[in-house]
Structures are given as structure tokens and as C-alpha cells.
Design an enzyme around this catalytic site. Sequence first.
Site, PDB file in Angstrom:
ATOM      1  CB  VAL A  97      -0.833   0.084   1.165  1.00 12.79           C
ATOM      2  CG1 VAL A  97      -1.746   1.460   1.287  1.00 12.79           C
ATOM      3  CG2 VAL A  97      -1.689  -1.343   1.290  1.00 12.79           C
ATOM      4  CB  CYS A  98       2.017   3.631  -2.142  1.00 14.60           C
ATOM      5  SG  CYS A  98       1.205   3.432  -3.675  1.00 14.60           S
ATOM      6  CB  ALA A  99       0.235   8.243  -1.112  1.00 14.57           C
TER       7      ALA A  99
END
Length: 139
Positions: A97-99
Site C-alpha cells: 500500500v502506498c499513497a
Amino acid sequence: MNIAVELFQTSPMLTMAWVVLLFLTLAAFLSSGAGKAIAAQQLTNLVNREDGVVLDIRPAAEFNKGHIVGALNIPLSKLAEADKDLERLKNRPVVVVCAQGMTAVNACKLLKQKGFEKVFRLNSGMQGWQADNLPVTKK
């Protein structure tokens, strides 16, 4: 060569079809090894049914503002040398998960190079997760 130029000039639909095909082929080539993009529901299923782990690669300051419950935070800048933390996760599905879902591509490639087989990335990242009004925690 002149026949190809003439064909493209007289048939704009065929030209557009070739451009689209080229773009799709290039996109598939560039995203290979990037981990399959999954939706929030699939992330939940992997965590609940297959003992999956959520790996949040955002910087600690962003992670502390809100993250998926139970997520492990290893910023992308430290992921390459986090072998000790990652080794225990190798046999589990890992959802990166990233932004916004873009940076996760690089992390997935790195994890695959390290021998991870079940690597996924959250489509639209935390931005999408929060837009769907799904729970976040600051703990």
C-alpha cells in the site's frame, strides 16, 4: 515503407487501433513483475482468509496520520535493506500500500526480486481506501 504510410493516411481507424495496441503492449511490459492490482475487498479477503499482510510503504509521518488496521510500515526508502523484517512474510500474501497506488509498483518489483511469490498492490492506495470510507487507525 510507402505502402505503410499510405495505409495509415487513408485509414485513421486502423492507425488508432495500432497505436492503442502498441500502448497496451508497452504498458503490459512495463508493469510485469509489479504485482497484481487488487481492490479493497480483495485485500480484506487476503488478510482474513489467507493470513495476508498489509505492507504500507509510505513514510512514517504519512503512516502515522492514518493507515489500514494491522499494517506493517516499512517506507520504500528502507525496503531494500529490510530483509530481517521481510523474511518472516515470504510465505504469506503481501499487499503493498502506498499513497495513490503508483509507488507500490516499485516495491512489488523489489519484493519479487527478493523471492516473494504472492505480491499484490492496493489499487488507488490509501487515497482509494479512504475514498471508500474504509477504516483507518493511527495506532
